[in-house]
Design an enzyme around this catalytic site. Sequence first.
Site, PDB file in Angstrom:
ATOM      1  N   LYS A  47     -13.367   1.619  -1.141  1.00 29.84           N
ATOM      2  CA  LYS A  47     -14.322   1.903  -0.057  1.00 29.84           C
ATOM      3  C   LYS A  47     -15.512   2.698  -0.589  1.00 29.84           C
ATOM      4  CE  LYS A  47     -11.101   1.821   3.841  1.00 29.84           C
ATOM      5  NZ  LYS A  47     -10.586   2.492   5.030  1.00 29.84           N
ATOM      6  N   HIS A  66       8.969 -26.562   0.709  1.00 26.10           N
ATOM      7  CA  HIS A  66       8.276 -27.652   0.033  1.00 26.10           C
ATOM      8  C   HIS A  66       7.101 -27.127  -0.770  1.00 26.10           C
ATOM      9  CE1 HIS A  66      10.705 -30.523   2.331  1.00 26.10           C
ATOM     10  NE2 HIS A  66      10.676 -29.551   3.240  1.00 26.10           N
ATOM     11  N   GLU A  85       0.828  -1.218   0.000  1.00 26.63           N
ATOM     12  CA  GLU A  85       0.000   0.000   0.000  1.00 26.63           C
ATOM     13  C   GLU A  85       0.859   1.264   0.000  1.00 26.63           C
ATOM     14  OE1 GLU A  85      -2.999   0.087   3.045  1.00 26.63           O
ATOM     15  OE2 GLU A  85      -4.200  -1.430   2.068  1.00 26.63           O
TER      16      GLU A  85
HETATM   17  O1  PA5 Z   1      -3.474   1.349   5.617  1.00 27.27           O
HETATM   18  C1  PA5 Z   1      -4.610   1.739   5.430  1.00 27.27           C
HETATM   19  O2  PA5 Z   1      -4.896   2.958   5.502  1.00 27.27           O
HETATM   20  C2  PA5 Z   1      -5.765   0.793   5.146  1.00 27.27           C
HETATM   21  O3  PA5 Z   1      -5.389  -0.464   4.762  1.00 27.27           O
HETATM   22  C3  PA5 Z   1      -6.639   0.703   6.391  1.00 27.27           C
HETATM   23  O4  PA5 Z   1      -5.884   0.189   7.460  1.00 27.27           O
HETATM   24  C4  PA5 Z   1      -7.870  -0.184   6.198  1.00 27.27           C
HETATM   25  O5  PA5 Z   1      -8.545   0.185   5.025  1.00 27.27           O
HETATM   26  C5  PA5 Z   1      -8.815  -0.055   7.391  1.00 27.27           C
HETATM   27  O6  PA5 Z   1      -9.210   1.274   7.549  1.00 27.27           O
HETATM   28  P1  PA5 Z   1      -9.838   1.825   8.868  1.00 27.27           P
HETATM   29  O7  PA5 Z   1      -8.858   1.615   9.978  1.00 27.27           O
HETATM   30  O8  PA5 Z   1     -10.128   3.252   8.609  1.00 27.27           O
HETATM   31  O9  PA5 Z   1     -11.097   1.035   9.136  1.00 27.27           O
END
Ligand code: PA5
Length: 453
Positions: free
Chosen positions: A428, A319, A290
């Site tokens: 989202k 393996h 990310e």
């Molecule tokens: O790193 C990030 O920003 C995302 O992967 C969030 O952790 C994930 O979408 C969850 O979001 P939130 O904590 O707002 O529910």
Amino acid sequence: MITLSYTNCLQSVLGKNGLPQKIIAQSAKRLAEANRALKKQSESGQLGFFDLPDQIQDAKKIQENANQWRGKFENFVVVGIGGSALGNIALQSALRHPNWNLLSKSQRKGYLRLFVIDNVDPTLIQGLLDTLDFKKTLFNVISKSGTTAECLANYFLIRKALEKKVGISQAKKHFVFTTDPQKGYLREVSGREGIPTYDIPPNVGGRFSVLSPVGLVSAAATGIDIRKILTGSRAMKIKCRTDRPINNPAFLFAWIHYLYYKKNRNIHVMMPYSNQLRDVSDWFRQLWAESLGKKRDRKGHAVYVGPTPVKALGVTDQHSQVQLYIEGPQDKLLTFLSVKAFDHDLTIPHYDRHYLSGQSLSKLFKSEEQATIAALAKEGRPSLTLTFPRIDPSNVGELIFMLEQAAAYAGELFNINAFDQPGVELGKLLTYALMGRTGYRNYLDDYKKWINP
Ligand code: PA5
């Protein structure tokens, strides 16, 4: 402290697939630039994760609260997803007994069992509803935004089930929230109902939040010494202040990955030879993917960069995956997580004058690790090794901070913003639209033809 070895990335070992030793010293200018840029971002309040190792007082309070839960509850359930779950799982498997939830209450010293609900597969939730005694359970609903659909859907299901079991007025006593200090649905509920709530600093992104209450509350609930985690991460933060590449493991990690990415090694495998560290790879996968998978550089040019992080586990994946790593395409850089001393060891009993008889299990484990590293090097395949003297809260804290800082450095090297996630946000928004959330319908306009009825 944990140490990083890059010997098996050098020309002297790998020949044409290796890097010249001088390329490390030559990176000094890039490191100094990156340090300057990150310092500036940190001073302007953008990089909250840099400050987390110093929050020892907050950790103390979290630990005190967790101690009070010991007499009242038996189970602790994290409800969250992505950065609001992966770090929790990583800390638990690294620092608690492998079968923690099967230990008796006294073996757990009264600390709580831990379950993490990070999916909306109905079978997963039904499984929880079928088996857990909700009367003895504390639920920690974690969401940075406080609005993520998966997290809220599970919260609603759990809340309703709890209300049936313990009554509407008692249900809220089974919740602790961790969310933004001001915004989002969870914050609203917390204000309305007085549910105890930990703040996630607004300048700490989800995947950089494990050292905040996001990761520390569940760790404290199972009795992990979270102050030691922070002490370790602080030691790594101090170590990585230097402008000398050779002494800065976070930068070396980022720099070597960056150089090999430019040489078309865009698959980055993390392979712990430690079952305890297996979920650290999963957490790292999110951090690397990310942070570095981006369409645009900082000037807005389309660049489509990003290594593909892969998790593997020694010896299990010898393996399954290692054949590909040793003989397949030359497109990977591996990082081994290696442990010098295990907390326990076992001697293989004597049977049939077998060669394994009387040898230790750790020797077998380490021999297989050495065999894999050597076989890769012989085939001209680069690897890094991060060595742990042993696994404890302090050096797990070091590792976490080192990898977070490496992601920040890699963002500088790739010239992209390592701290946003427009692709995740888009997913989202489209989900909200598809689920009929008011005000989101128009997000579907550009995507209609790809959405199956
Ligand atoms: O790193 C990030 O920003 C995302 O992967 C969030 O952790 C994930 O979408 C969850 O979001 P939130 O904590 O707002 O529910």
